[in-house]
Enzyme design. Structure first.
Site, mmCIF file in Angstrom:
data_model
loop_
_atom_site.group_PDB
_atom_site.id
_atom_site.type_symbol
_atom_site.label_atom_id
_atom_site.label_comp_id
_atom_site.label_asym_id
_atom_site.label_seq_id
_atom_site.Cartn_x
_atom_site.Cartn_y
_atom_site.Cartn_z
ATOM 1 N N LYS A 181 49.859 35.306 37.260
ATOM 2 C CA LYS A 181 49.190 36.557 37.631
ATOM 3 C C LYS A 181 50.204 37.644 38.028
ATOM 4 O O LYS A 181 51.405 37.391 38.061
ATOM 5 C CB LYS A 181 48.176 36.284 38.750
ATOM 6 C CG LYS A 181 47.073 35.288 38.327
ATOM 7 C CD LYS A 181 45.999 35.910 37.438
ATOM 8 C CE LYS A 181 45.225 34.956 36.547
ATOM 9 N NZ LYS A 181 44.281 34.054 37.191
HETATM 10 C C1 LIG Z 1 43.156 33.061 37.166
HETATM 11 C C2 LIG Z 1 41.728 33.429 37.269
HETATM 12 C C3 LIG Z 1 40.902 32.929 38.282
HETATM 13 C C4 LIG Z 1 41.304 31.807 39.196
HETATM 14 O O1 LIG Z 1 42.450 32.021 39.891
HETATM 15 P P1 LIG Z 1 43.112 30.772 40.689
HETATM 16 O O2 LIG Z 1 43.944 31.447 41.717
HETATM 17 O O3 LIG Z 1 43.919 30.027 39.667
HETATM 18 O O4 LIG Z 1 42.028 29.952 41.238
HETATM 19 C C5 LIG Z 1 39.632 33.427 38.425
HETATM 20 N N1 LIG Z 1 39.157 34.350 37.562
HETATM 21 C C6 LIG Z 1 39.893 34.824 36.544
HETATM 22 C C7 LIG Z 1 39.305 35.866 35.657
HETATM 23 C C8 LIG Z 1 41.195 34.362 36.348
HETATM 24 O O5 LIG Z 1 41.915 34.802 35.310
#
Ligand SMILES: *Cc1c(COP(=O)(O)O)cnc(C)c1O
Length: 380
Positions: A181
């Site tokens: 991210k």
């Molecule tokens: C990555 C992601 C999540 C979950 O994030 P985590 O921190 O890995 O639990 C939720 N929604 C979307 C759209 C994502 O891309």
């Protein structure tokens, strides 16, 4: 060249080492610092609560706004499964809606038709870092008395009409610090809300249902080992090791974003004449976090999506696909008897979508290599 790569500097490494040497590994002073810094980054009257993942944060948020078994929560089919699985955690049901083909975000015109007497909330997702039409979502929510929980996993930092996502008038926004991210703590997330009751419930439920306020209030009278359990909570706290990384990632968030935006600009210019649909590019009044750069091959492209990704891979460039819509995933399809023709835009977008590498550690040469390769595949 990988599809994604975290951007970790010596500051993060030193801070982690400091935590390891301090003897305080789990939730403690670094986590509190990260929460404070994150809240003041976004500004406004909000509280930020660090958690172990965005998935955990979304679960906490839905629990805190009172989602119960049998309730319905409207969301987009074009997202990662986290967005919807947390609804099932609470015995409630996701109601999937198709997307706006221009933005890949939930088509807000379709939300109203999906509302029933069981509907309790909407989860908009800011896909790729492009904010949803939040004015529409929020006004529908107000009209039908629904909660709004933003899945802001892609949306840090980004402004919607000059306010950061996280400070809009939804009930909760949840950010992700997963390794790919825009900023990362390895695994981690942040729950952001302006509602003190939601913040309190999330903070109790993220750590076993321990009520810290009840505890703190009586610290002078109760021994330090004493605590009170007020609910069957979860284990969703962030560690200080993770927060150590987050503190420094946060300081770099703006410069990371500028680097991604520069790559996006290069791509947008270089691909102008190709048989692809480019990501919706924001005008001066809009903003984009550029977590993902999703192109879609058109019918005029000389090659199909899977073969395109194969050719990119042969050239040493990692690509990905965002997303395989949830209505096409066995669990969701079978549980809710979902059909592709109920989601024509998401189905079509998925069949042609390719996510190109876009991350702050990419060099100009990397970006040029992507450009050269994409052009040579699509103009052959
Ligand atoms: C990555 C992601 C999540 C979950 O994030 P985590 O921190 O890995 O639990 C939720 N929604 C979307 C759209 C994502 O891309």
């Amino acid at each position: 060249m990988p599809f994604a790569l975290p951007d970790i500097g010596q500051e993060e490494i030193n801070e982690v080492v400091d935590s390891l040497q301090s003897g305080w590994l789990t939730t403690g002073p670094k986590t509190r610092q990260f929460e404070k810094d994150f809240a003041s980054y976004l500004g406004g009257k909000i509280q930020a609560l660090a958690v172990s993942s965005a998935t955990a944060g979304l679960h906490l948020a839905l629990e805190a706004v009172g989602i119960k078994p049998g309730d319905e929560v409207i969301t987009t089919t074009y997202t990662f499964t986290s967005t919807a699985e947390v609804i099932r955690y609470l015995g409630a049901h996701p109601i999937f809606v198709d997307i706006d083909p221009q933005t890949l975000n939930i088509n807000t015109n379709l939300i109203e038709k999906a509302i029933t007497p069981h509907t309790k909330a909407i989860i908009p997702v800011h896909i790729a870092g492009l904010p949803c039409n939040m004015n529409s979502v929020l006004s529908l929510a107000q009209r039908y008395n629904l909660k709004v929980i933003e899945d802001a996993a892609h949306a840090f930092p980004v402004r919607y009409q000059n306010k950061y996502v996280g400070t809009l008038s939804s009930d909760v926004a949840v950010f992700s610090f997963y390794a790919t991210k825009t900023i990362t703590t390895g695994e981690g997330g942040m729950v952001v809300t302006a509602n003190p009751e939601i913040a309190k419930r999330c903070s109790i439920m993220r750590l076993h249902g321990i009520d810290r306020d009840a505890f703190d209030r009586y610290t002078s009278e109760k021994p330090s080992w004493y605590y009170e359990i007020v609910a069957p909570g979860f284990k969703y706290n962030m560690t200080d090791i993770a927060a150590s990384i987050g503190i420094h990632q946060l300081k770099k968030a703006q410069s990371f974003k500028e680097k991604r935006a520069a790559i996006a600009k290069r791509y947008l210019q270089a691909f102008d004449d190709l048989p692809i649909i480019l990501p919706h590019s924001p005008d001066e009044r809009e903003d984009h976090a550029w977590h993902l750069f999703v192109i879609r091959l058109t019918q005029d492209a000389p090659i199909q999506r899977n073969a395109f990704i194969q050719k990119m891979s042969e050239a040493g460039i990692g690509c990905s696909v965002h997303f395989i819509p949830l209505h096409m995933q066995p669990y969701w399809q079978n549980t809710y008897h979902l059909q592709n023709d109920s989601f024509p835009e998401a189905t079509h977008a998925y069949e042609n979508a390719v996510s190109l590498p876009i991350y702050s550690k990419m060099t100009d040469e990397d970006a040029d290599k992507v450009i050269k390769t994409v052009r040579s595949i699509l103009l052959s």
